[in-house]
Write an enzyme that holds these catalytic residues in place. Structure first.
Site, mmCIF file in Angstrom:
data_model
loop_
_atom_site.group_PDB
_atom_site.id
_atom_site.type_symbol
_atom_site.label_atom_id
_atom_site.label_comp_id
_atom_site.label_asym_id
_atom_site.label_seq_id
_atom_site.Cartn_x
_atom_site.Cartn_y
_atom_site.Cartn_z
ATOM 1 N N LYS A 55 -110.071 -26.147 -18.165
ATOM 2 C CA LYS A 55 -109.500 -26.117 -16.808
ATOM 3 C C LYS A 55 -109.565 -24.734 -16.163
ATOM 4 C CE LYS A 55 -106.720 -30.285 -17.281
ATOM 5 N NZ LYS A 55 -106.992 -30.688 -18.664
ATOM 6 N N HIS B 226 -104.996 -30.227 -23.083
ATOM 7 C CA HIS B 226 -104.772 -30.425 -21.649
ATOM 8 C C HIS B 226 -104.881 -29.063 -20.960
ATOM 9 C CE1 HIS B 226 -103.506 -32.582 -18.163
ATOM 10 N NE2 HIS B 226 -102.369 -31.948 -18.040
ATOM 11 N N GLU C 228 -97.706 -27.546 -25.154
ATOM 12 C CA GLU C 228 -98.815 -28.002 -26.004
ATOM 13 C C GLU C 228 -98.876 -27.235 -27.317
ATOM 14 O OE1 GLU C 228 -102.323 -28.295 -23.205
ATOM 15 O OE2 GLU C 228 -102.717 -29.913 -24.636
ATOM 16 N N PHE D 144 -97.466 -35.855 -14.758
ATOM 17 C CA PHE D 144 -96.185 -36.111 -14.103
ATOM 18 C C PHE D 144 -95.547 -37.368 -14.700
ATOM 19 C CE2 PHE D 144 -96.780 -34.018 -9.628
ATOM 20 C CZ PHE D 144 -96.759 -32.778 -10.230
ATOM 21 N N CYS E 129 -101.835 -37.239 -14.507
ATOM 22 C CA CYS E 129 -102.957 -36.458 -15.018
ATOM 23 C C CYS E 129 -103.392 -36.888 -16.415
ATOM 24 C CB CYS E 129 -102.615 -34.979 -14.979
ATOM 25 S SG CYS E 129 -102.270 -34.441 -13.285
ATOM 26 N N HIS F 225 -108.231 -28.257 -12.718
ATOM 27 C CA HIS F 225 -107.571 -29.464 -13.216
ATOM 28 C C HIS F 225 -108.034 -30.625 -12.336
ATOM 29 C CE1 HIS F 225 -104.990 -32.389 -14.732
ATOM 30 N NE2 HIS F 225 -103.816 -31.793 -14.654
#
Lengths: 302, 391
Positions: free
Chosen positions: B314, B283, B294, B379, B151, B319
């Site tokens: 998001k 993110h 984060e 990931f 991602c 996402h």
């Protein structure tokens, strides 16, 4: 890009079907156990890095990883999808899904060996191995870490072999293939095999011979060389004729020792093989059936 | 002779996007500004056994066997038009393509292996296909690469494209990301228990992410090339960074060390102090662990100056995986130009572990942003960050 980068160490490993014992031989215990329980691309990467960085080689945490792969986790993608198709959502495997991303091998290497530097995975057809070396070279030139482990890894299971065959790609390629080397000043304990001067990448746009001329010319120019006095080596023997014609009047094109063509591993393997031959500079050319072309210029340390 | 940095400075001259709000950057901005969520029940494939069965889908485009590539081509066309750039006016070997994707091409994979997806040309299965297709569409014969950092792929692609400009190997790079939803992807995130019915980034009640799809492309040019053709510069891309958590394959480092390292590297390459950053596009997936991570990372980097406005898109568009970083980079350009930061849709009550962040919530906020950071994680412990600055 910048000053040539040191090429350190170097492992080329291919197999039709390596057993687990062969795969994990010599790995330190936590890594060995991890390699035995994860998907094959990650396991191959752990095994190769374990041979590149044997126990006793001090590894800095800021060391980076750059992985090139032609097929990503094709075999894992297929295994996951087959279960999903057969059993519906209930068949979706969290273990497999987590390993379906192409950067799984880079992640496994980072976790197992504690490498917290930049971790990049690239695909670019069969030129992905050289593209990974290029990405690592760019990191070094941008003031990144002192070194990166570069890997090119592919696993060709039955589904992947079927796909390669349908595409007219080298379907006779070994089932398991991985190359590992280090680029940069770290780890300093690894022997310096040579220097990487430049890599150029390009797309054929339907004119592969012109692309070979252009990409090789760009790589040599960046390295401050002309074709005269430079050895030319192809990543796959099948491309030798076309490359020879494209680079005429240079008529000598070296081919790999292995008969079976490699995928992403082909480019870096050719670089390592060339460094072991003579001290003259070499340009390695990788031509992918997808239309991607890559050329790398390297000097042997001899 | 190395090109001087002023000549090879990467600048943004065009942007394009396909998002769950539809085609175009404006559609995306307007949707965000209106505070409208694009999350809805899944319509484009069978989802009766999926739970959750909600996502942020792109309004249906003409069927293309490779949805990710189709989105990418549409976004690229908008970006080139916005830049006023005809690809055939540039030397083909001076145009590069770098595209990030997480699982783009997988919808075809479903069909190829006999699943429920539409069968199509298997050439699109390897993730390189979308980038190759874009290269062929614009006649590019420079470097063509697909970045795969899960991602964080889109952010990494934008960073790599900027580097190619800075190195002097390209005059123009079409840089972006693309991903498309299908059963394969949704079932996968569901089985990891990473998803929720709605995404609530940084909220005390957040339970997980909602998946989305789309694409975005930025036209990156060397400053000299843009100046030669009189192209208006919309933003400068001054720094990029990447780092690994090296901790876990699917869970982030609890302390956010990898994300912090990526941001620090991007700031260092941009020659920027944290205090000079006026906005962070986080993110912000809405998963408990990501958002807490984060908050740790941003706190570590920005320290006493952490009252920098932060948002996540998001909650609105889901996402979008490998497209996310590229879409967020495009939105950063809008923030720099418009002086407005969209609110974090889905955020109602800030989680205690995120309380130190200055989260933009409730309504868009006016902000005189001269430099901003966009950050992504994924990931395998992947993290990437970029710094964009006002033109």
């Amino acid at each position: 890009v910048s000053a040539p980068a040191a090429i350190r160490g170097g492992i080329v490993w291919t197999s039709a079907s390596a057993g687990d014992d062969d795969l994990v031989r010599g790995l330190p215990e936590p890594v060995r156990a991890r390699a035995l329980r994860i998907e094959r691309p990650g396991a191959l990467a752990l095994a190769a890095v374990g041979r590149l960085l044997p126990p006793g080689v001090e590894v800095r945490r800021d060391l980076g990883v750059a992985v090139g792969t032609t097929l990503g986790c094709f075999a894992t993608n297929a295994a996951y999808q087959e279960r999903l198709a057969a059993h519906g959502a209930a068949g979706a495997s969290p273990r497999l899904f987590a390993a379906t991303v192409s950067n799984a091998a880079a992640g496994e290497v980072g976790i197992a060996y504690g490498l917290g530097g930049p971790a990049t995975t690239v695909t670019a057809g069969t030129t992905a191995g050289l593209a990974a070396m290029d990405a690592a070279h760019g990191e070094l030139a941008s003031g990144g870490p002192g070194g990166l482990v570069v890997l090119a890894v592919d696993v060709v299971d039955a589904a992947a072999r079927r796909w390669l065959g349908e595409q007219g790609w080298p379907a006779e390629t070994p089932a398991e293939q991985v190359v590992a080397l280090a680029l940069g000043d770290e780890p300093a304990a690894l022997p310096e095999l040579g220097r990487l001067g430049a890599i150029a990448l390009g797309r054929a746009g339907g004119q592969p011979a012109a692309a070979v001329r252009r990409v090789v010319g760009a790589a040599l120019a960046e390295a401050g060389l002309g074709l005269g006095g430079v050895r030319v080596r192809v990543a796959r023997a099948a491309d030798a004729g076309m490359v020879r014609e494209a680079l005429a009047p240079i008529s000598t094109v070296e081919t790999p020792r292995d008969a079976a063509p490699l995928l992403a591993a082909g480019g870096p393997a050719a670089v390592l093989e060339a460094l072991g031959a003579t001290a003259a500079p070499v340009v390695v050319v990788d031509v992918c059936p997808s239309g991607q072309v890559a050329a790398a210029v390297a000097w042997s340390a001899r | 002779v190395s090109p001087s940095s002023a000549v090879t400075e990467p600048v943004v001259t065009g942007t394009g996007a396909v998002t769950p709000y539809g085609r175009g950057v404006s559609a995306c901005w307007d949707g965000l500004a209106a505070g409208r969520s694009a999350v809805a029940p899944i319509r484009s494939f069978a989802a009766d056994d999926l739970a959750p069965a909600r996502a942020a889908e792109v309004p249906r485009e003409p069927r293309d066997p490779d949805g990710a590539a189709a989105f990418l081509l549409i976004a690229a066309a908008e970006a080139l038009a916005g830049a006023g750039l005809a690809p055939d006016a540039v030397r083909p070997d001076r145009i590069g393509i770098v595209v990030g994707t997480t699982l783009g091409g997988i919808r075809i994979f479903e069909g190829w292996l006999g699943g429920p997806g539409a069968a199509g040309p298997p050439a699109a299965i390897p993730y390189f296909a979308a980038a190759g297709r874009l290269a062929d569409a614009v006649g590019a014969t420079g470097p063509v690469v697909t970045t795969q950092l899960a991602c964080a792929s889109g952010t990494a692609a934008v960073g790599m494209g900027a580097r190619w400009i800075r190195e002097g190997r390209c005059d123009v790079v079409l840089s972006g990301g693309a991903d498309v939803l299908c059963r394969y992807v949704v079932a996968g995130f569901n089985c990891l228990r990473a998803t929720a019915e709605e995404a609530r980034p940084f909220d005390a009640a957040r339970r997980g992410l909602v998946l989305g799809e789309g694409a975005a492309v930025l036209v990156l040019e060397s400053a000299a090339h843009a100046a030669r053709r009189g192209a208006p510069v919309r933003a400068r891309l001054t720094g990029d960074g990447a780092a690994a958590d090296a901790v876990h394959m699917t869970a982030p480092d609890r302390q956010g060390r990898g994300a912090a390292a990526a941001i620090r590297q991007a700031l260092a390459r941009a020659g920027r102090e944290p205090a000079s950053i006026g906005f962070v596009s986080a993110h912000g997936t809405g998963t408990p662990y990501n958002d807490a991570m984060e908050a740790q990372a941003l706190g570590a980097v920005f320290g006493a100056h952490r009252r920098v406005p932060v948002n996540s898109v998001k909650g609105a568009i889901g996402h979008t995986l490998g497209a996310a970083g590229a879409i967020e980079a495009v939105l950063c350009v809008e923030v720099l130009e418009r002086g407005v930061v969209p609110a974090t849709i889905g955020l109602e009550e800030v989680a205690p572990e995120c309380a130190a962040l200055d989260l933009v919530m409730g309504a868009p906020r006016g902000a005189d942003v001269r430099a901003c950071v966009s950050t992504s994680s994924g990931f395998a412990g992947a993290n990437a960050a970029i710094v964009l600055e006002r033109a």
